[in-house]
Design a protein around this motif. Structure first.
Motif, PDB file in Angstrom:
ATOM      1  N   HIS A   1     -41.050  53.436 -28.098  1.00 11.06           N
ATOM      2  CA  HIS A   1     -41.428  52.868 -26.791  1.00 11.06           C
ATOM      3  C   HIS A   1     -42.432  51.733 -26.972  1.00 11.06           C
ATOM      4  O   HIS A   1     -42.329  50.684 -26.313  1.00 11.06           O
ATOM      5  CB  HIS A   1     -42.017  53.952 -25.895  1.00 11.06           C
ATOM      6  N   ALA A   2     -43.396  51.933 -27.865  1.00 14.23           N
ATOM      7  CA  ALA A   2     -44.404  50.899 -28.097  1.00 14.23           C
ATOM      8  C   ALA A   2     -43.776  49.636 -28.695  1.00 14.23           C
ATOM      9  O   ALA A   2     -44.112  48.512 -28.297  1.00 14.23           O
ATOM     10  CB  ALA A   2     -45.499  51.439 -29.021  1.00 14.23           C
ATOM     11  N   LEU A   3     -42.865  49.812 -29.651  1.00 13.48           N
ATOM     12  CA  LEU A   3     -42.182  48.663 -30.249  1.00 13.48           C
ATOM     13  C   LEU A   3     -41.362  47.906 -29.217  1.00 13.48           C
ATOM     14  O   LEU A   3     -41.394  46.666 -29.168  1.00 13.48           O
ATOM     15  CB  LEU A   3     -41.267  49.132 -31.383  1.00 13.48           C
ATOM     16  N   ALA A   4     -40.593  48.641 -28.407  1.00 14.12           N
ATOM     17  CA  ALA A   4     -39.746  47.997 -27.405  1.00 14.12           C
ATOM     18  C   ALA A   4     -40.581  47.209 -26.402  1.00 14.12           C
ATOM     19  O   ALA A   4     -40.179  46.126 -25.950  1.00 14.12           O
ATOM     20  CB  ALA A   4     -38.899  49.042 -26.688  1.00 14.12           C
ATOM     21  N   GLU A   5     -41.752  47.736 -26.058  1.00 13.36           N
ATOM     22  CA  GLU A   5     -42.623  47.041 -25.104  1.00 13.36           C
ATOM     23  C   GLU A   5     -43.300  45.839 -25.744  1.00 13.36           C
ATOM     24  O   GLU A   5     -43.396  44.767 -25.138  1.00 13.36           O
ATOM     25  CB  GLU A   5     -43.676  48.009 -24.572  1.00 13.36           C
ATOM     26  N   LEU A   6     -43.754  46.003 -26.968  1.00 11.03           N
ATOM     27  CA  LEU A   6     -44.480  44.931 -27.644  1.00 11.03           C
ATOM     28  C   LEU A   6     -43.585  43.761 -28.027  1.00 11.03           C
ATOM     29  O   LEU A   6     -43.929  42.593 -27.811  1.00 11.03           O
ATOM     30  CB  LEU A   6     -45.168  45.489 -28.899  1.00 11.03           C
ATOM     31  N   LEU A   7     -42.412  44.067 -28.605  1.00 10.91           N
ATOM     32  CA  LEU A   7     -41.522  43.022 -29.118  1.00 10.91           C
ATOM     33  C   LEU A   7     -40.390  42.679 -28.164  1.00 10.91           C
ATOM     34  O   LEU A   7     -39.624  41.750 -28.421  1.00 10.91           O
ATOM     35  CB  LEU A   7     -40.948  43.456 -30.471  1.00 10.91           C
ATOM     36  N   GLU A   8     -40.272  43.446 -27.084  1.00  9.75           N
ATOM     37  CA  GLU A   8     -39.262  43.195 -26.045  1.00  9.75           C
ATOM     38  C   GLU A   8     -37.843  43.208 -26.594  1.00  9.75           C
ATOM     39  O   GLU A   8     -36.995  42.419 -26.188  1.00  9.75           O
ATOM     40  CB  GLU A   8     -39.544  41.874 -25.315  1.00  9.75           C
ATOM     41  N   GLU A   9     -37.607  44.100 -27.553  1.00 13.88           N
ATOM     42  CA  GLU A   9     -36.268  44.322 -28.088  1.00 13.88           C
ATOM     43  C   GLU A   9     -36.043  45.823 -28.213  1.00 13.88           C
ATOM     44  O   GLU A   9     -36.999  46.605 -28.234  1.00 13.88           O
ATOM     45  CB  GLU A   9     -36.090  43.646 -29.460  1.00 13.88           C
ATOM     46  N   SER A  10     -34.789  46.234 -28.315  1.00 14.96           N
ATOM     47  CA  SER A  10     -34.459  47.656 -28.405  1.00 14.96           C
ATOM     48  C   SER A  10     -34.849  48.207 -29.778  1.00 14.96           C
ATOM     49  O   SER A  10     -34.649  47.553 -30.803  1.00 14.96           O
ATOM     50  CB  SER A  10     -32.969  47.869 -28.155  1.00 14.96           C
ATOM     51  N   ALA A  11     -35.394  49.424 -29.782  1.00 13.47           N
ATOM     52  CA  ALA A  11     -35.878  50.051 -31.012  1.00 13.47           C
ATOM     53  C   ALA A  11     -35.093  51.329 -31.289  1.00 13.47           C
ATOM     54  O   ALA A  11     -34.720  52.052 -30.351  1.00 13.47           O
ATOM     55  CB  ALA A  11     -37.367  50.362 -30.904  1.00 13.47           C
ATOM     56  N   ASN A  12     -34.852  51.598 -32.578  1.00  4.71           N
ATOM     57  CA  ASN A  12     -33.996  52.728 -32.958  1.00  4.71           C
ATOM     58  C   ASN A  12     -34.551  53.470 -34.171  1.00  4.71           C
ATOM     59  O   ASN A  12     -35.246  52.884 -35.007  1.00  4.71           O
ATOM     60  CB  ASN A  12     -32.590  52.238 -33.315  1.00  4.71           C
ATOM     61  N   LEU A  13     -34.180  54.754 -34.258  1.00  7.25           N
ATOM     62  CA  LEU A  13     -34.453  55.555 -35.448  1.00  7.25           C
ATOM     63  C   LEU A  13     -33.130  56.130 -35.924  1.00  7.25           C
ATOM     64  O   LEU A  13     -32.379  56.705 -35.141  1.00  7.25           O
ATOM     65  CB  LEU A  13     -35.431  56.681 -35.152  1.00  7.25           C
ATOM     66  N   THR A  14     -32.855  55.964 -37.223  1.00  9.15           N
ATOM     67  CA  THR A  14     -31.563  56.343 -37.794  1.00  9.15           C
ATOM     68  C   THR A  14     -31.759  57.233 -39.011  1.00  9.15           C
ATOM     69  O   THR A  14     -32.680  57.017 -39.801  1.00  9.15           O
ATOM     70  CB  THR A  14     -30.785  55.084 -38.229  1.00  9.15           C
TER      71      THR A  14
END
Length: 256
Positions: free
Chosen positions: A97-110
């Motif tokens: 959530h923090a990454l998506a808000e900071l960088l304004e791109e979708s973030a994933n864990l795989t």
């Protein structure tokens, strides 16, 4: 008299029950053919074939070249340990959530299971033009950012065994060019991150870094996905640096 531990529901659905029975048989007993499944369930071959086709569609089963069916990526996830995957997901979500808000791109864990990569957590960007959630989806590992990060951890003989043409479940349509893959993985190890430009989906760029357990082993890939139209090469060092900070924070949470 004590009530039985399990009772059939009052409105049992035979097709659902049969599909679940097939999934259990594949996981506990190994590969089965259509005729073997039909005989075990007491149904026609055509019915067994339709049930297996739906399990394949939902990644609970995989059809091998010899026409037998084996467990698919969803059931193979148990081998990775569902408790581990659940713990990873729970710990990662705040950072995604923090990454998506900071960088304004979708973030994933795989995570990786064999030669497949599974997205266990995904947080979408709030931008109108964005890469949608990949949570729950399964892809060939060599075509995803997280998969490349985790494949890069394998020793040479481990990679060769994973993509051996002798494997019954190796699908020729998704098998990688092994020499090209080795070169890609060497680049990932050298750089410490993976860059995926349209490898898994046209028009999408993703960049990721590994997440490591306290013993140093990579357990997941942390990545950002964005429309290729918005990707700027000059931003790559910033994206990688921000991802590494997030991965380090996640690793500290996992260690606790």
């Amino acid at each position: 008299m004590d009530k039985p531990l399990k009772e059939p529901p009052p409105y049992a659905i035979a097709s659902v029950d049969n599909a679940l029975r097939i999934a259990t048989m594949l996981q506990l007993e190994g590969p089965l053919t259509v005729s073997e499944v039909a005989r075990r369930l007491g149904v026609a071959n055509s019915t067994a074939h339709r049930l297996l086709a739906m399990l394949v569609y939902r990644d609970f089963a995989v059809r091998r070249p010899d026409r037998a069916y084996r467990v698919g990526p969803v059931l193979e996830l148990a081998a990775h340990s569902q408790s581990t995957a659940a713990r990873l997901r729970a710990a990662a979500l705040p950072h995604l959530h923090a990454l998506a808000e900071l960088l304004e791109e979708s973030a994933n864990l795989t995570i990786r299971t064999g030669d497949t990569a599974r997205f266990i957590a995904s947080v979408e960007s709030q931008q109108v033009l964005r890469v949608g959630s990949r949570e729950g989806m399964v892809f060939p590992a060599h075509r995803t950012t997280g998969g490349l990060l985790l494949l890069a951890e394998l020793p040479p003989d481990g990679l060769a065994a994973l993509y051996s043409p002798d494997r019954h479940d190796q699908r020729p349509d998704v098998a990688p060019d092994l020499d090209a893959l080795r070169a890609d993985l060497a680049r990932v190890r050298r750089n410490g991150f993976a860059l995926n430009e349209g490898r898994s989906e046209r028009g999408v760029v993703a960049v990721g870094v590994p997440v490591r357990a306290p013993d140093g082993a990579a357990v997941a890939g942390l990545s950002l996905s964005m429309p290729s139209a918005r990707y700027e090469k000059e931003r790559l060092p910033h994206l990688v640096g921000t991802l590494r900070k997030a991965a380090n924070a996640l690793e500290r949470d996992l260690a606790r």
